[in-house]
Write a protein that holds these residues in place. Structure first.
Motif, PDB file in Angstrom:
ATOM      1  N   GLU A 115       0.830  -1.199   0.000  1.00 62.74           N
ATOM      2  CA  GLU A 115       0.000   0.000   0.000  1.00 62.74           C
ATOM      3  C   GLU A 115       0.870   1.256   0.000  1.00 62.74           C
ATOM      4  O   GLU A 115       1.882   1.323   0.689  1.00 62.74           O
ATOM      5  N   ASN A 116       0.425   2.242  -0.771  1.00 62.17           N
ATOM      6  CA  ASN A 116       1.100   3.542  -0.842  1.00 62.17           C
ATOM      7  C   ASN A 116       2.599   3.398  -1.120  1.00 62.17           C
ATOM      8  O   ASN A 116       3.431   3.943  -0.403  1.00 62.17           O
ATOM      9  N   VAL A 117       2.909   2.671  -2.179  1.00 59.31           N
ATOM     10  CA  VAL A 117       4.298   2.471  -2.575  1.00 59.31           C
ATOM     11  C   VAL A 117       4.834   3.781  -3.158  1.00 59.31           C
ATOM     12  O   VAL A 117       4.175   4.430  -3.965  1.00 59.31           O
ATOM     13  N   SER A 118       6.023   4.170  -2.720  1.00 57.63           N
ATOM     14  CA  SER A 118       6.671   5.361  -3.263  1.00 57.63           C
ATOM     15  C   SER A 118       8.140   5.062  -3.501  1.00 57.63           C
ATOM     16  O   SER A 118       8.705   4.130  -2.934  1.00 57.63           O
ATOM     17  N   MET A 119       8.728   5.866  -4.373  1.00 59.63           N
ATOM     18  CA  MET A 119      10.128   5.703  -4.734  1.00 59.63           C
ATOM     19  C   MET A 119      10.869   6.962  -4.332  1.00 59.63           C
ATOM     20  O   MET A 119      10.409   8.068  -4.604  1.00 59.63           O
ATOM     21  N   GLU A 120      12.007   6.796  -3.690  1.00 62.19           N
ATOM     22  CA  GLU A 120      12.822   7.937  -3.280  1.00 62.19           C
ATOM     23  C   GLU A 120      14.228   7.760  -3.844  1.00 62.19           C
ATOM     24  O   GLU A 120      14.868   6.736  -3.609  1.00 62.19           O
ATOM     25  N   VAL A 121      14.684   8.744  -4.604  1.00 60.63           N
ATOM     26  CA  VAL A 121      16.015   8.695  -5.214  1.00 60.63           C
ATOM     27  C   VAL A 121      16.838   9.836  -4.651  1.00 60.63           C
ATOM     28  O   VAL A 121      16.372  10.969  -4.562  1.00 60.63           O
ATOM     29  N   GLY A 122      18.071   9.541  -4.266  1.00 66.55           N
ATOM     30  CA  GLY A 122      18.980  10.580  -3.796  1.00 66.55           C
ATOM     31  C   GLY A 122      19.990  10.929  -4.867  1.00 66.55           C
ATOM     32  O   GLY A 122      20.035  10.304  -5.933  1.00 66.55           O
ATOM     33  N   ASP A 123      20.804  11.945  -4.607  1.00 63.66           N
ATOM     34  CA  ASP A 123      21.897  12.280  -5.518  1.00 63.66           C
ATOM     35  C   ASP A 123      22.818  11.072  -5.660  1.00 63.66           C
ATOM     36  O   ASP A 123      22.997  10.287  -4.716  1.00 63.66           O
ATOM     37  N   LEU A 124      23.418  10.928  -6.827  1.00 67.31           N
ATOM     38  CA  LEU A 124      24.439   9.912  -7.043  1.00 67.31           C
ATOM     39  C   LEU A 124      25.797  10.580  -6.868  1.00 67.31           C
ATOM     40  O   LEU A 124      25.930  11.793  -7.052  1.00 67.31           O
ATOM     41  N   VAL A 125      26.799   9.803  -6.518  1.00 69.44           N
ATOM     42  CA  VAL A 125      28.126  10.351  -6.240  1.00 69.44           C
ATOM     43  C   VAL A 125      29.187   9.539  -6.988  1.00 69.44           C
ATOM     44  O   VAL A 125      29.089   8.320  -7.091  1.00 69.44           O
ATOM     45  N   ALA A 126      30.185  10.257  -7.495  1.00 64.64           N
ATOM     46  CA  ALA A 126      31.351   9.624  -8.121  1.00 64.64           C
ATOM     47  C   ALA A 126      32.605  10.286  -7.573  1.00 64.64           C
ATOM     48  O   ALA A 126      32.586  11.453  -7.183  1.00 64.64           O
ATOM     49  N   SER A 127      33.691   9.539  -7.557  1.00 68.95           N
ATOM     50  CA  SER A 127      34.989  10.100  -7.211  1.00 68.95           C
ATOM     51  C   SER A 127      35.755  10.251  -8.518  1.00 68.95           C
ATOM     52  O   SER A 127      36.096   9.260  -9.170  1.00 68.95           O
ATOM     53  N   ILE A 128      35.984  11.512  -8.916  1.00 64.88           N
ATOM     54  CA  ILE A 128      36.658  11.791 -10.183  1.00 64.88           C
ATOM     55  C   ILE A 128      37.873  12.671  -9.896  1.00 64.88           C
ATOM     56  O   ILE A 128      37.731  13.762  -9.348  1.00 64.88           O
ATOM     57  N   ASP A 129      39.027  12.165 -10.251  1.00 62.40           N
ATOM     58  CA  ASP A 129      40.294  12.875  -9.988  1.00 62.40           C
ATOM     59  C   ASP A 129      40.418  13.267  -8.522  1.00 62.40           C
ATOM     60  O   ASP A 129      40.838  14.375  -8.188  1.00 62.40           O
ATOM     61  N   GLY A 130      40.005  12.365  -7.632  1.00 60.36           N
ATOM     62  CA  GLY A 130      40.123  12.598  -6.198  1.00 60.36           C
ATOM     63  C   GLY A 130      39.077  13.532  -5.616  1.00 60.36           C
ATOM     64  O   GLY A 130      39.132  13.850  -4.435  1.00 60.36           O
ATOM     65  N   LYS A 131      38.119  13.967  -6.431  1.00 57.04           N
ATOM     66  CA  LYS A 131      37.069  14.866  -5.948  1.00 57.04           C
ATOM     67  C   LYS A 131      35.718  14.169  -5.998  1.00 57.04           C
ATOM     68  O   LYS A 131      35.448  13.382  -6.911  1.00 57.04           O
ATOM     69  N   GLU A 132      34.874  14.496  -5.030  1.00 63.01           N
ATOM     70  CA  GLU A 132      33.511  13.974  -5.028  1.00 63.01           C
ATOM     71  C   GLU A 132      32.657  14.819  -5.973  1.00 63.01           C
ATOM     72  O   GLU A 132      32.591  16.037  -5.841  1.00 63.01           O
ATOM     73  N   VAL A 133      32.028  14.163  -6.953  1.00 63.97           N
ATOM     74  CA  VAL A 133      31.169  14.836  -7.927  1.00 63.97           C
ATOM     75  C   VAL A 133      29.763  14.274  -7.772  1.00 63.97           C
ATOM     76  O   VAL A 133      29.578  13.063  -7.654  1.00 63.97           O
ATOM     77  N   ARG A 134      28.773  15.159  -7.774  1.00 59.49           N
ATOM     78  CA  ARG A 134      27.390  14.759  -7.578  1.00 59.49           C
ATOM     79  C   ARG A 134      26.615  14.762  -8.886  1.00 59.49           C
ATOM     80  O   ARG A 134      26.760  15.647  -9.709  1.00 59.49           O
ATOM     81  N   PHE A 135      25.778  13.751  -9.021  1.00 63.62           N
ATOM     82  CA  PHE A 135      24.825  13.621 -10.122  1.00 63.62           C
ATOM     83  C   PHE A 135      23.476  13.963  -9.495  1.00 63.62           C
ATOM     84  O   PHE A 135      22.956  13.218  -8.677  1.00 63.62           O
ATOM     85  N   ASP A 136      22.918  15.103  -9.861  1.00 61.91           N
ATOM     86  CA  ASP A 136      21.710  15.644  -9.228  1.00 61.91           C
ATOM     87  C   ASP A 136      20.514  14.703  -9.387  1.00 61.91           C
ATOM     88  O   ASP A 136      20.182  14.293 -10.501  1.00 61.91           O
ATOM     89  N   LYS A 137      19.861  14.395  -8.273  1.00 57.76           N
ATOM     90  CA  LYS A 137      18.700  13.499  -8.270  1.00 57.76           C
ATOM     91  C   LYS A 137      17.557  14.023  -9.133  1.00 57.76           C
ATOM     92  O   LYS A 137      16.693  13.248  -9.555  1.00 57.76           O
ATOM     93  N   ASN A 138      17.523  15.325  -9.428  1.00 55.78           N
ATOM     94  CA  ASN A 138      16.473  15.879 -10.282  1.00 55.78           C
ATOM     95  C   ASN A 138      16.595  15.422 -11.726  1.00 55.78           C
ATOM     96  O   ASN A 138      15.674  15.639 -12.521  1.00 55.78           O
ATOM     97  N   ASN A 139      17.710  14.776 -12.072  1.00 55.74           N
ATOM     98  CA  ASN A 139      17.891  14.208 -13.408  1.00 55.74           C
ATOM     99  C   ASN A 139      17.507  12.730 -13.462  1.00 55.74           C
ATOM    100  O   ASN A 139      17.807  12.049 -14.440  1.00 55.74           O
ATOM    101  N   ILE A 140      16.850  12.258 -12.398  1.00 57.16           N
ATOM    102  CA  ILE A 140      16.402  10.859 -12.326  1.00 57.16           C
ATOM    103  C   ILE A 140      14.919  10.863 -11.979  1.00 57.16           C
ATOM    104  O   ILE A 140      14.504  11.488 -11.003  1.00 57.16           O
TER     105      ILE A 140
END
Length: 174
Positions: free
Chosen positions: A43-68
């Motif tokens: 009942e009342n199933v919902s989906m929650e997506v957070g930002d995605l994260v990658a480590s690129i050249d030693g830095k944390e880079v975020r993939f905005d959840k609004n693009n999912i």
């Protein structure tokens, strides 16, 4: 992503996994399906997506959840057409952006996951999760891995494609 997933569990040919993997170019939309099998009604199933994260050249880079985006795959009742088809009945087709929905006992419910990689997003392997919640069940976490390639698709395409062509239709039209 293009496989049709019917409500009946015996028609489902997928495998159980806790990870969704998507690969795409920059400036591209790509999709996958996540399938819920309900042993009991949810009942009342919902989906929650957070930002995605990658480590690129030693830095944390975020993939905005609004693009999912997550969509419930809806069904339409079909009738036998004038040509041969493999299935007549409740056909999975519309993508419905809902806040929540119910899943009946002993059925499967596909969720369409659409990801867009902005043109300025650094290439890399991004990770995060999708949390499936229902008011009458414990939350379930699913890993979401998105591999963004190092090139972009053009903003405009000039490739013409053919769509919706069936045996016999050509004879009927001409």
């Amino acid at each position: 992503a293009i496989d049709k997933v019917f409500k009946e569990p015996d028609k489902f040919k997928g495998k159980a996994t806790d990870t969704v993997e998507i690969s795409l170019a920059k400036n591209e939309y790509e999709s996958s399906q996540l399938v819920i099998y309900a042993k009991k009604s949810l009942e009342n199933v919902s989906m929650e997506v957070g930002d995605l994260v990658a480590s690129i050249d030693g830095k944390e880079v975020r993939f905005d959840k609004n693009n999912i985006k997550c969509f419930e795959v809806g069904y339409v009742k079909t009738k036998k057409p004038g040509y041969n088809v493999s299935y007549v009945g409740w056909w999975p087709d519309p993508l419905e952006e809902k806040v929540s929905f119910n899943v009946q006992e002993n059925t499967v419910q596909p969720i369409w996951i659409e990801v867009y990689a902005p043109e300025n997003l650094p290439a890399g392997k991004y990770s995060g999760e999708i949390v499936i919640k229902a008011t009458n069940s414990q939350p379930k976490k699913i890993k979401l891995n998105v591999d963004v390639w190092s090139f972009s698709l053009p903003k405009e395409t000039h490739l013409k494609t053919a769509f919706d062509f069936y045996d016999g239709r050509l004879k009927k039209m001409y």
